[in-house]
Write an enzyme that holds these catalytic residues in place. Structure first.
Site, PDB file in Angstrom:
ATOM      1  N   GLY A 209       0.836  -1.206   0.000  1.00 63.73           N
ATOM      2  CA  GLY A 209       0.000   0.000   0.000  1.00 63.73           C
ATOM      3  C   GLY A 209       0.860   1.240   0.000  1.00 63.73           C
ATOM      4  N   ASN A 210       0.280   2.375   0.257  1.00 64.14           N
ATOM      5  CA  ASN A 210       1.050   3.621   0.369  1.00 64.14           C
ATOM      6  C   ASN A 210       0.422   4.500   1.440  1.00 64.14           C
ATOM      7  OD1 ASN A 210      -0.929   5.508  -0.910  1.00 64.14           O
ATOM      8  ND2 ASN A 210      -0.626   4.127  -2.638  1.00 64.14           N
ATOM      9  N   ARG A 211       1.046   5.651   1.695  1.00 65.75           N
ATOM     10  CA  ARG A 211       0.661   6.480   2.847  1.00 65.75           C
ATOM     11  C   ARG A 211      -0.457   7.474   2.554  1.00 65.75           C
ATOM     12  NH1 ARG A 211       4.826   5.370   6.343  1.00 65.75           N
ATOM     13  NH2 ARG A 211       6.857   5.129   5.339  1.00 65.75           N
ATOM     14  N   SER A 212      -1.109   7.369   1.425  1.00 65.16           N
ATOM     15  CA  SER A 212      -2.176   8.329   1.108  1.00 65.16           C
ATOM     16  C   SER A 212      -3.272   8.293   2.182  1.00 65.16           C
ATOM     17  CB  SER A 212      -2.784   7.996  -0.260  1.00 65.16           C
ATOM     18  OG  SER A 212      -3.977   8.710  -0.430  1.00 65.16           O
ATOM     19  N   ALA A 277      -4.161   7.693  -4.861  1.00 64.84           N
ATOM     20  CA  ALA A 277      -2.775   7.247  -5.049  1.00 64.84           C
ATOM     21  C   ALA A 277      -2.853   5.752  -5.340  1.00 64.84           C
ATOM     22  CB  ALA A 277      -1.970   7.512  -3.790  1.00 64.84           C
TER      23      ALA A 277
END
Ligand code: C5P
Length: 401
Positions: A209-212, A277
């Site tokens: 995943g990512n930090r969005s 994102a």
């Protein structure tokens, strides 16, 4: 929603005035700022203290405040302050005086001097309501652009039963919401927004995943809703509540789910904003059970996901506006411009993680908007809500042209 709407509530002398306290409460509950003007007759039914306490503001009912000192209340200022002047209840006498253009009470003077739209919620006995004089007064007011909130039927204070009761506070608040929405510049326009990250499964419990945080996309949804648009929000996994008044809210996990949801809803949209994102790649062969520690591969094979923004850009009609984001680690101007071209977007909003307070997870952002025609607009660091307003204002010129 009535968020930040300034409603001047006029109360005139009917027994229904007791419901105006509930109405003031309901309007405030929905986000409106309420100030109250009362006629002298209304004060016989409900005290200014009740309304002042509920709204947190003094109530206006007279031209002079302190006769000895010659201070007076400026009825013009009140009319200018308001986004709408709602007279509820409006008696038969008030309707008649409004038609005559009478200014012999403070409330009527506010009516004459106000530049904002005026709305009345009549309240009276059934025969007074059906009387040709009242009906003619209402149609004259309607022709002048005054909004009429029809009275409702039921038991009346006289003991009779019929049409004449002031509409219930909730119904009046619903009417006001719809009216503000219809009057809004993006009323009837459909806006599709993607927001947040996507999670790409490695196995049944792990993901890439990512930090969005989704904050920018959600703030944009709210800004479009404020302007009356029907907003369809497709959100990846985030810790945010769906914005109030959203037309459709779809929660997804993976890039593929987001792509499917976004493409299924693209046709018929006036504006599509890719604020999500989206993961650029996903594990090629996710396990559908949890892998044990010893089973974890040394490397995870990845395959690319589908690009929603590029697909929108490719499929858009000349009347559709497509907007993308570019999050870069340096100043990123060249990259934003190339994205504009490659993805056939109409606008690219650039933000860089190099700027303190901008990008993922923060409550603020600093953006530059690049347009297809070569124009660019640079903005200062501000809250994501204010950034969303800047973006929407920049888009409005194209959407409304
Ligand atoms: O190519 P890049 O991911 O940097 O482009 C960012 C823009 O493209 C954002 O507007 C993002 O929402 C959109 N995008 C998308 N689908 C993807 C990847 C990016 O809509 N699979």
């Amino acid at each position: 929603m009535l968020e930040n709407k300034r409603i001047l509530l006029g109360i005139t002398g009917s027994i229904a005035a007791y419901k105006s306290a509930l109405l003031a409460r309901e309007l405030q509950r929905r986000g409106a700022e309420v100030r109250v003007v009362m006629s002298q007759a209304a004060i016989d039914f409900i005290t200014p203290l009740t309304l002042a306490t509920l709204t947190g503001h003094r109530v206006y009912s007279d031209f002079t405040e302190n006769k000895d000192q010659g201070t007076w209340t400026n009825h013009v200022d009140l009319g200018l302050w308001a986004d709408a002047f709602l007279i509820a209840p409006a008696t038969a006498q008030t309707l008649s005086s409004m038609v005559q253009g009478s200014g012999d009470s403070f409330l009527l003077a506010v009516h004459l001097s106000s530049r904002c739209p005026v709305i009345v919620a009549p309240a009276m006995d059934l025969d007074m309501f059906t009387h040709p004089a009242t009906q003619e007064n209402l149609s004259t007011l309607a022709q002048r652009g005054v909004g009429i909130i029809e009275p409702e039927s039921g038991p009346l204070a006289s003991g009779l039963d019929g049409k004449g009761r002031m509409a219930e506070p909730e119904h009046i608040a619903d009417w006001m919401e719809k009216w503000f929405r219809d009057a809004a510049p993006l009323s009837g326009r459909r806006v599709l927004i993607t927001a947040g990250p996507t999670h790409e499964p490695i196995d049944a419990v792990r993901f890439i995943g990512n930090r969005s945080s989704g904050k920018m996309g959600y703030a944009l949804a709210e800004a479009f809703i404020q302007l009356g648009a029907d907003v369809l929000l497709i959100s990846g996994p985030v810790q945010l509540n769906p914005p109030a008044g959203v037309h459709e809210f779809v929660k997804v996990e993976t890039a593929q789910d987001m792509y499917d949801a976004a493409m299924a809803r693209f046709e018929g949209c006036d504006v599509a904003v890719a604020a999500a994102a989206v993961a650029d790649a996903r594990p090629t062969t996710p396990s559908d059970r949890k892998l044990h520690k010893g089973e974890l591969p040394a490397a995870i094979a990845l395959e690319p996901t589908l690009d929603i923004l590029a697909a929108w850009g490719k499929n858009k009609t000349p009347t559709q506006t497509v907007v993308g984001f570019a999050l870069e680690t340096d100043n990123g101007e060249a990259s934003a411009k190339s994205k504009l071209e490659r993805k056939q977007a109409d606008f690219i909003v650039l933000n860089t993680t190099a700027d303190e307070g901008a990008g993922f997870g923060t409550d603020t952002n600093r953006i530059t908007i690049f347009e297809k025609n070569g124009d660019s607009h640079k903005f200062e660091l501000k809250s994501k809500a204010k950034v969303a307003e800047d973006i929407v204002t920049t888009l409005l010129k194209r959407i409304l042209s």
